[in-house]
Motif scaffolding. Structure first.
Motif: not given
Length: 452
Positions: A38-44, A67-80, A122-124, A127-130
């Motif tokens: 799940k990609v929520t943002q694409y910014f330059i 000076l850069g850019g980014y895409v926001k991919i949901v779930g980059m960091l796992p929960p504890d 950002l996680v609902g 989104d568990s499988g994404r």
């Protein structure tokens, strides 16, 4: 200098970099979506949003500072994993209603906890499988390597196009065809000085005295057939002050000249600090850009990889030197690092330079753009967060750790928790920010200029 051409070159370079950044981020976003992420943002750019548009679940846009850019991919960091059930709960409508944060006393522990909590806002439940962290390691590598790989591919296609048509001036083809006959013998450190009439009369070079001319192709030297400039140069240097019989081809005819080479100190390599006495004839070879196809380009980029790796190792020191130059403590190194601002200035100066042919201007622009892309690609492969290489290293370590567990019959150790590496990421990001600001200020205060 034509201000309009300067502005056009500057803007064109900046646009080229922005397009490269956009393609870099597509290199992340496309495989992430293909793998179900799940990609929520694409910014330059970074900073305040200038423009954005929501398309499906993804917001596309531009920000104020390019000076850069980014895409926001949901779930980059796992929960504890130990407290996942306590951290996230949802109501009947799927809204997150509870987030229990553990009490933390350490600064870095709190930063990790806050980053993890922000990620999971950002996680609902749908989104568990994404989630990115749940992807197989190989998919994570493909997603994170996609961005810098795009930059390297951009560099490859630009280099390949230039090398196949215009040629590679950085790797010139040197032929034993005389491009200049030096009229007199001058010291090695004054090699480009114009000879005086007295010097020509009293100390002419053997080539000038013998009557060699520009355009003559040297085909034999003392009975040895000449196959290349380096071979000829070695023969001349080894000849000392002995007799030299030189056969040249001029206007389709072969002509023989008898002379005697002289001995004079010369710098034998580009980085030599002392001149050494060797045989000397007094001619310069013809140099032309070397042309080549894809395999040649790959070989050249292999050499560039070594140069970029060395540049990355010394980058902090070089940026420190730029800081010294800003303070007026030393001169700015013209071969040192520059920012996107400095690249734009050089592109502008090239476009406005009266003595550079339009074809050379276009080639210079393309090579500069290719060089920036190649450096950006290589830089992003450094295995440190927040760079793409840091995420790649985490995914590879996860694959290795799980593989060893399977081989040894042990339980699956689970996902690698990249959140634990965030302290390193914050330090690296801070260093990158400082270095970027120093280079931008340096390019404004003590800019690198195009050599005349």
């Amino acid at each position: 200098m034509d201000a309009l051409l300067y502005a056009a070159g500057f803007v064109l370079f900046i646009v080229g970099i922005l397009v490269s950044i956009g393609l870099h981020e597509l290199g992340h976003m496309i495989p992430a979506k293909r793998f179900g992420g799940k990609v929520t943002q694409y910014f330059i750019g970074f900073g305040p949003t200038v423009w954005s548009k929501q398309v499906g679940e993804t917001e596309y846009g531009l920000k104020a500072f390019p000076l850069g850019g980014y895409v926001k991919i949901v779930g980059m960091l796992p929960p504890d994993a130990e407290h996942l059930a306590d951290e996230i709960t949802y109501d009947a409508d799927g809204n997150q209603v509870t987030r229990v944060r553990k009490s933390n006393t350490g600064m870095f522990t709190q930063l990790i906890s806050d980053a993890r909590a922000a990620e999971w806002e950002l996680v609902g439940p749908e989104d568990s499988g994404r989630l990115f962290y749940k992807m197989p390691p190989w998919k994570k590598v493909v997603v994170m390597a996609g961005g810098p790989s795009v930059n390297i591919l951009i560099a490859f296609f630009i280099f390949a196009g230039v090398f196949a048509t215009y040629g590679n001036g950085g790797d010139p083809k040197i032929e034993p065809v005389i491009s200049q006959v030096h009229a007199c013998v001058v010291p090695a450190d004054e090699n480009n000085r114009v000879c005086t009439d007295e010097e020509i009369r009293t100390d002419p070079t053997p080539a000038y005295a013998a009557g060699l001319r520009t355009g003559d192709e040297i085909v034999e030297f003392n009975g040895t057939a000449i196959t290349g400039w380096e071979q000829l140069q070695d023969l001349i240097r080894a000849n000392g002050d002995q007799r030299a019989e030189i056969v040249v081809e001029r206007d389709g005819e072969r002509m023989t000249f008898d002379t005697r080479t002289t001995v004079t100190p010369r710098f034998l390599t580009e980085d030599a600090e002392e001149a050494e006495p060797v045989g000397f004839l007094g001619v310069s070879p013809t140099q032309s850009p070397t042309t080549g196809g894809p395999l040649y380009t790959i070989g050249q980029m292999g050499h560039m990889t070594v140069d970029v790796a060395e540049a990355l190792v010394t980058l902090p020191v070089k940026v420190f030197d730029v800081g010294q130059a800003i303070l007026g403590l030393e001169e700015r190194d013209p071969e040192g690092p520059i920012s996107i601002v400095g690249g734009g200035r050089l592109a502008g100066e090239t476009a406005a330079h009266d003595e550079i042919a339009n074809q050379d201007k276009a080639v210079g622009f393309l090579l500069m753009l290719a060089g920036f892309n190649f450096f950006i690609g290589m830089f992003n492969f450094i295995p440190l967060l927040p760079l793409d290489g840091g995420h790649i290293a985490s995914a590879l370590w996860e694959a290795v750790r799980r593989g060893f567990a399977r081989l040894r019959g042990r339980p699956d150790p689970g996902y690698v928790d990249a959140a634990k590496l965030l302290p390193i990421a914050y330090v690296v990001a801070s260093v990158m920010l400082v270095m970027g600001l120093v280079l931008i200020v340096g390019d404004l205060v003590v800019p690198v200029h195009l050599e005349s």
